[in-house]
Write a protein that holds these residues in place. Structure first.
Motif, PDB file in Angstrom:
ATOM      1  N   ALA A  26       0.868  -5.515  -7.308  1.00 50.54           N
ATOM      2  CA  ALA A  26      -0.484  -5.942  -7.644  1.00 50.54           C
ATOM      3  C   ALA A  26      -0.543  -7.448  -7.872  1.00 50.54           C
ATOM      4  CB  ALA A  26      -0.979  -5.200  -8.888  1.00 50.54           C
ATOM      5  N   PRO A  62       4.575  -0.826  -8.629  1.00 53.71           N
ATOM      6  CA  PRO A  62       3.143  -1.141  -8.540  1.00 53.71           C
ATOM      7  C   PRO A  62       2.707  -2.456  -9.183  1.00 53.71           C
ATOM      8  CG  PRO A  62       3.432   1.191  -8.934  1.00 53.71           C
ATOM      9  CD  PRO A  62       4.799   0.580  -9.043  1.00 53.71           C
ATOM     10  N   LEU A 101       2.233   1.878  -3.490  1.00 57.78           N
ATOM     11  CA  LEU A 101       1.207   2.380  -4.396  1.00 57.78           C
ATOM     12  C   LEU A 101       0.796   3.811  -4.059  1.00 57.78           C
ATOM     13  CD1 LEU A 101      -0.998  -0.836  -4.563  1.00 57.78           C
ATOM     14  CD2 LEU A 101       0.501   0.039  -6.360  1.00 57.78           C
ATOM     15  N   HIS A 119       0.829  -1.208   0.000  1.00 56.74           N
ATOM     16  CA  HIS A 119       0.000   0.000   0.000  1.00 56.74           C
ATOM     17  C   HIS A 119       0.865   1.260   0.000  1.00 56.74           C
ATOM     18  CE1 HIS A 119      -3.378  -2.656   0.974  1.00 56.74           C
ATOM     19  NE2 HIS A 119      -4.168  -1.640   0.702  1.00 56.74           N
ATOM     20  N   VAL A 168      -5.312  -1.977  -9.763  1.00 57.71           N
ATOM     21  CA  VAL A 168      -4.000  -1.476 -10.197  1.00 57.71           C
ATOM     22  C   VAL A 168      -3.726  -1.897 -11.635  1.00 57.71           C
ATOM     23  CG1 VAL A 168      -1.511  -1.594  -9.809  1.00 57.71           C
ATOM     24  CG2 VAL A 168      -3.072  -1.428  -7.861  1.00 57.71           C
ATOM     25  N   ASP A 208       3.559   6.201  -4.757  1.00 61.29           N
ATOM     26  CA  ASP A 208       3.661   6.443  -6.197  1.00 61.29           C
ATOM     27  C   ASP A 208       2.626   7.487  -6.630  1.00 61.29           C
ATOM     28  OD1 ASP A 208       5.231   5.306  -8.492  1.00 61.29           O
ATOM     29  OD2 ASP A 208       3.221   5.088  -9.323  1.00 61.29           O
ATOM     30  N   TRP A 259       1.450   4.412 -13.578  1.00 63.97           N
ATOM     31  CA  TRP A 259       2.236   3.831 -12.496  1.00 63.97           C
ATOM     32  C   TRP A 259       3.698   3.723 -12.916  1.00 63.97           C
ATOM     33  CZ3 TRP A 259      -0.260   3.491  -8.063  1.00 63.97           C
ATOM     34  CH2 TRP A 259      -1.629   3.254  -8.055  1.00 63.97           C
TER      35      TRP A 259
END
Length: 281
Positions: free
Chosen positions: A116, A112, A32, A29, A268, A35, A279
């Motif tokens: 994911a 990312p 992400l 988390h 994602v 980012d 991403w």
């Protein structure tokens, strides 16, 4: 004063606190969200590790009576000595691998799309563990608390924790679900995961602080203030989460978290391949 930086610190602190002890990967988390917030440079990564210690202090506060009892009875209680030994045994595998391969893992997998993928794969492991938990024999359930764990139990959980080196897997998820797969009751695996976070994340935080200490520029006034704010936000949100999770595991399983992992991972992928969010890779 950079108010945007401080707002990012609060957001990341809350994300860290609410995800650290759930089987949904706090690191995933943070990667992400970092980012999205454009806070994923070297200082941002160091910030993420440091604020994790705020979450660890929340565990120390919640279980302060247990920890104090262990410290004060180390010389007189075999149970206390075994508890500490179990934590050391369970910590060694992941810490050793992180020391040897941590730099390479961060260079390749801290992005990312790999996160994911790990989210979704981890969800199916949770489904498997919960199905297996239903078949645990009555004999296995003689383990009623962390004090009943043997060094071999601790080693098994420690080996499972190694999977958490892959971002998106979840340290708490690896230890809790790994413990369940090895036959531990859900509540015991969860509580041991709380305690195991203390030496593991405490060591990682100390290491990052040492690196920052050698880089005075990283300890600029604004960054230091942002780190303190993120630390406090992580402590408060983690304390709330720990309290809630203790009650949750007494009556529920982790299946909802598996579905969350799948939904989050797919989100994602969809945003990445549709071009909705650019991403990093």
């Amino acid at each position: 004063m950079d108010l945007i930086l401080l707002l990012k610190a609060v957001i990341l602190g809350v994300v860290e606190g609410f995800t650290e002890f759930l089987p949904i990967s706090s690191t995933g988390h943070l990667i992400l969200v970092g980012d999205l917030l454009d806070f994923n440079d070297d200082r941002g990564k160091a910030f993420e590790v440091i604020i994790q210690f705020g979450a660890i202090l929340a565990v120390c506060w919640e279980f302060r009576e247990k920890l104090l009892k262990v410290v004060l009875s180390m010389t007189s209680s075999a149970h206390s000595r075994r508890f500490v030994l179990n934590l050391l045994i369970a910590s060694i595998p992941a810490m050793g691998l992180a020391f040897l391969f941590g730099k390479y893992i961060k260079a390749i997998l801290f992005a990312p799309i790999p996160v994911a993928s790990a989210f979704i794969i981890g969800a199916f492991v949770i489904f498997w563990a919960e199905r297996r938990q239903e078949k645990i024999t009555t004999a296995k359930r003689q383990i009623q608390s962390v004090d009943d764990l043997s060094p071999l139990d601790a080693l098994k959980v420690g080996l499972a924790q190694c999977a958490a080196l892959i971002p998106g897997t979840s340290r708490s998820g690896a230890t809790i679900i790994g413990g369940m797969l090895f036959g531990l009751p859900r509540a015991v695996a969860t509580e041991f995961s709380f305690f195991l976070a203390i030496p593991v994340i405490g060591g990682a935080t100390a290491y990052e602080l040492l690196k920052l200490w050698k880089s005075p520029v990283a300890f600029s006034g604004e960054f230091a203030l942002a780190t303190v704010i993120g630390f406090i936000a992580a402590f408060i949100s983690a304390f709330i989460c720990v309290r809630w999770l203790i009650h949750y595991v007494a009556h529920h399983n982790f299946i909802p978290f598996a579905w969350y992992r799948i939904a989050f991972g797919l989100l994602v992928f969809i945003t990445a391949y549709s071009g909705l969010i650019a991403w990093s890779h």
